[in-house]
Write an enzyme that holds these catalytic residues in place. Sequence first.
Site, PDB file in Angstrom:
ATOM      1  N   ASP A  13       0.815  -1.224   0.000  1.00  0.00           N
ATOM      2  CA  ASP A  13       0.000   0.000   0.000  1.00  0.00           C
ATOM      3  C   ASP A  13       0.846   1.272   0.000  1.00  0.00           C
ATOM      4  OD1 ASP A  13      -2.226  -1.662   0.111  1.00  0.00           O
ATOM      5  OD2 ASP A  13      -2.241  -1.656   2.304  1.00  0.00           O
ATOM      6  N   GLU A  14       2.001   1.210  -0.623  1.00  0.00           N
ATOM      7  CA  GLU A  14       2.887   2.380  -0.674  1.00  0.00           C
ATOM      8  C   GLU A  14       2.433   3.396  -1.726  1.00  0.00           C
ATOM      9  OE1 GLU A  14       3.875  -0.757  -1.154  1.00  0.00           O
ATOM     10  OE2 GLU A  14       5.356  -1.304   0.377  1.00  0.00           O
ATOM     11  N   LYS A  16       1.912   2.019  -5.155  1.00  0.00           N
ATOM     12  CA  LYS A  16       2.488   1.445  -6.381  1.00  0.00           C
ATOM     13  C   LYS A  16       1.589   1.689  -7.587  1.00  0.00           C
ATOM     14  CE  LYS A  16       2.492  -2.529  -4.288  1.00  0.00           C
ATOM     15  NZ  LYS A  16       2.120  -2.130  -2.909  1.00  0.00           N
ATOM     16  N   LYS A  18      -0.502   4.116  -8.232  1.00  0.00           N
ATOM     17  CA  LYS A  18      -0.365   5.491  -8.721  1.00  0.00           C
ATOM     18  C   LYS A  18       0.921   5.651  -9.522  1.00  0.00           C
ATOM     19  CE  LYS A  18       0.833  10.130  -7.760  1.00  0.00           C
ATOM     20  NZ  LYS A  18       0.614  11.422  -7.179  1.00  0.00           N
ATOM     21  N   ASN A  38      -5.244 -10.332  -3.516  1.00  0.00           N
ATOM     22  CA  ASN A  38      -4.917  -9.722  -2.211  1.00  0.00           C
ATOM     23  C   ASN A  38      -4.421  -8.287  -2.420  1.00  0.00           C
ATOM     24  OD1 ASN A  38      -2.632 -10.767  -3.483  1.00  0.00           O
ATOM     25  ND2 ASN A  38      -1.617 -11.425  -1.608  1.00  0.00           N
ATOM     26  N   ALA A  39      -3.891  -8.003  -3.595  1.00  0.00           N
ATOM     27  CA  ALA A  39      -3.431  -6.653  -3.915  1.00  0.00           C
ATOM     28  C   ALA A  39      -4.620  -5.721  -4.135  1.00  0.00           C
ATOM     29  CB  ALA A  39      -2.571  -6.680  -5.178  1.00  0.00           C
ATOM     30  N   GLY A  40      -4.413  -4.462  -3.814  1.00  0.00           N
ATOM     31  CA  GLY A  40      -5.416  -3.427  -4.123  1.00  0.00           C
ATOM     32  C   GLY A  40      -4.651  -2.188  -4.523  1.00  0.00           C
ATOM     33  N   HIS A  41      -4.631  -1.885  -5.808  1.00  0.00           N
ATOM     34  CA  HIS A  41      -3.829  -0.766  -6.320  1.00  0.00           C
ATOM     35  C   HIS A  41      -4.765   0.336  -6.814  1.00  0.00           C
ATOM     36  CE1 HIS A  41      -0.160  -3.604  -7.103  1.00  0.00           C
ATOM     37  NE2 HIS A  41      -0.585  -3.607  -5.858  1.00  0.00           N
ATOM     38  N   ARG A 143       2.602 -29.130  -5.771  1.00  0.00           N
ATOM     39  CA  ARG A 143       2.322 -29.680  -7.103  1.00  0.00           C
ATOM     40  C   ARG A 143       0.936 -30.306  -7.259  1.00  0.00           C
ATOM     41  NH1 ARG A 143       8.050 -32.432  -6.852  1.00  0.00           N
ATOM     42  NH2 ARG A 143       7.261 -32.535  -4.737  1.00  0.00           N
ATOM     43  N   GLN A 222       2.105  -6.057  -3.072  1.00  0.00           N
ATOM     44  CA  GLN A 222       2.600  -6.134  -1.689  1.00  0.00           C
ATOM     45  C   GLN A 222       3.928  -5.356  -1.547  1.00  0.00           C
ATOM     46  OE1 GLN A 222       1.521  -9.548  -3.099  1.00  0.00           O
ATOM     47  NE2 GLN A 222      -0.424  -8.681  -2.569  1.00  0.00           N
ATOM     48  N   THR A 237       3.066 -12.528   3.057  1.00  0.00           N
ATOM     49  CA  THR A 237       2.221 -13.165   2.055  1.00  0.00           C
ATOM     50  C   THR A 237       2.995 -14.381   1.522  1.00  0.00           C
ATOM     51  OG1 THR A 237       0.792 -12.789   0.137  1.00  0.00           O
ATOM     52  CG2 THR A 237       2.986 -11.741   0.067  1.00  0.00           C
ATOM     53  N   THR A 299      -9.649  -5.071   1.679  1.00  0.00           N
ATOM     54  CA  THR A 299     -10.454  -5.616   2.772  1.00  0.00           C
ATOM     55  C   THR A 299     -11.242  -4.557   3.534  1.00  0.00           C
ATOM     56  OG1 THR A 299      -8.570  -5.359   4.246  1.00  0.00           O
ATOM     57  CG2 THR A 299      -8.816  -7.503   3.177  1.00  0.00           C
ATOM     58  N   ASP A 331       2.394  14.596   1.572  1.00  0.00           N
ATOM     59  CA  ASP A 331       1.381  15.555   2.032  1.00  0.00           C
ATOM     60  C   ASP A 331       0.724  15.148   3.347  1.00  0.00           C
ATOM     61  OD1 ASP A 331       0.418  13.499   0.100  1.00  0.00           O
ATOM     62  OD2 ASP A 331      -1.533  14.186   0.802  1.00  0.00           O
TER      63      ASP A 331
END
Length: 451
Positions: A13-14, A16, A18, A38-41, A143, A222, A237, A299, A331
């Site tokens: 959540d840095e 990425k 944007k 699991n990612a949210g960009h 496998r 992540q 993760t 989430t 900011d």
Amino acid sequence: MTNTIINGMQWGDEGKGKIVDLLCPAFDVVVRYQGGDNAGHTVKFEDRHFALHLVPSGVLHPEILCVLGSGMVINPDTLFRELDGLLEAGVDFEGRFFISKRAHVVLPIYPVLDQARETAMGKSQIGTTIRGIGPAYESKITRFGVRMGDLLSSEWKRRVEEQVARLGREIAALGAEVPDEQEVVARCGDWIERLRPFMAETESLLNGWIAEGRNLLFEGAQGARLDVDHGTYPYVTSSSPTAGGACTGSGVPPTSIDGVIGVLKAYTTRVGGGPFATELLDSTGEHLRDRGNEVGTTTGRPRRCGWLDLVAAGHARMLSGVDSIALTKLDVLDELEEIQVCVGYRLDGEIVKGFPASLEVVERVDPVYESLPGWKSNTVGALELSDLPQAAQDYISFVEQHLGATVGIVSTGPRREETIVRRDETLSRLTSGGLAAIVEGAAEVEPPARS
Ligand code: GDP
Ligand code: IMO
Ligand code: MG
């Protein structure tokens, strides 16, 4: 030709999404190489707001080719929801969206197992996103997994049934309800025809595009502290968000990679459990959460907030070989009187070298802070570094000195246009000399047509 990796340097959540969207005018292809939904960009410009979980953040640029690489785990239900949302928003991706046949499918039973395990762990739970990411990677490594390409073969039904039988036993033992095998099979069957046109040998496509001289951007999900090998294990993760993962997760060799841009939030956030040395459980932490709107994109959970940790960021810089830093959310610090930055860890009175491997040590360290003056003025939308208050410029120099890398991008708001892009040599090299196009792209926002 330039191929550049974008990596998160903290716990995700840095910003990425944007930064990837911002850099697109200098690139031809954006590749996701690990993780799943699991990612949210988040990408914002003008009044448009997109939250992407699987599709690369480059999709909003009509010329960009988008790839879901072999190192990903993909939940087709989420993918279709996301694609439908993009279509509704007028984003046409036909002919420019590709899914690796080697990527793994997140079967509907995986989130059920993820949830059952988290519930059973009680207080020591990892705090996963319950997207079934752990079970998906576990199945891949043991496998038993089902790959996207398997869905095109006659074998897939048997493999899905086997997985439901195998994992169903664990779900039942944990006291949760086991999904019906034939319902799972039917759901997978429903996906196949919609997935088929997107499936490709993306490894050959990517290397072919490189041979043609196209520029590739690798969009990490992540962050380094969540890396399964190098993060705060087991509170991580199940994939490799650090730069090495870009090669294994895409099939592009290290010899074709030109460098890495690390995305670093001006403070720190973490979602879920696990140690967090610089966490603020006071009103300053609340201020960062409110002002930074620190609520999980995936989430909806409130993110834990704390001061910038340069020990953790220095470790990320080393692991990924970060050449240039994109410092985001500056900011959010605008109103603070004083800003603390962690420059070391102390354990039993001794300074610890590097980022400790032992979870027990990470849990016990005391951060060593340096205190920097706040600037108490508005930085949102500044376009040049020299437009920033002196104390903010000093904060940036402090980060550069401690991490040994230049800050090439400073973000002062969620929108494309709220960004300082420095004309420095490293950033110019990592963007194939396309800095002018990036700056122009940020200023001249061209939203996709609304349908
Ligand atoms: P990602 O997972 O690394 O792509 O980051 P997320 O999108 O999950 O979280 C970053 C959040 O901060 C999003 O809501 C962005 O819109 C927002 N954001 C990004 N950069 C900035 C910035 O410089 N300032 C502010 N205030 N918000 C930002
Ligand atoms: P982006 O790409 C922040 C965290 C979860 C949990 C741990 C394991 O938006 O930066 P998982 O569901 O992956 O098994 O959960 O990892 N986590 C993230 N935290 N940003 C993310 O992605 C994350 N993806 C997973 O909160 O602590
Ligand atoms: Mg996110």
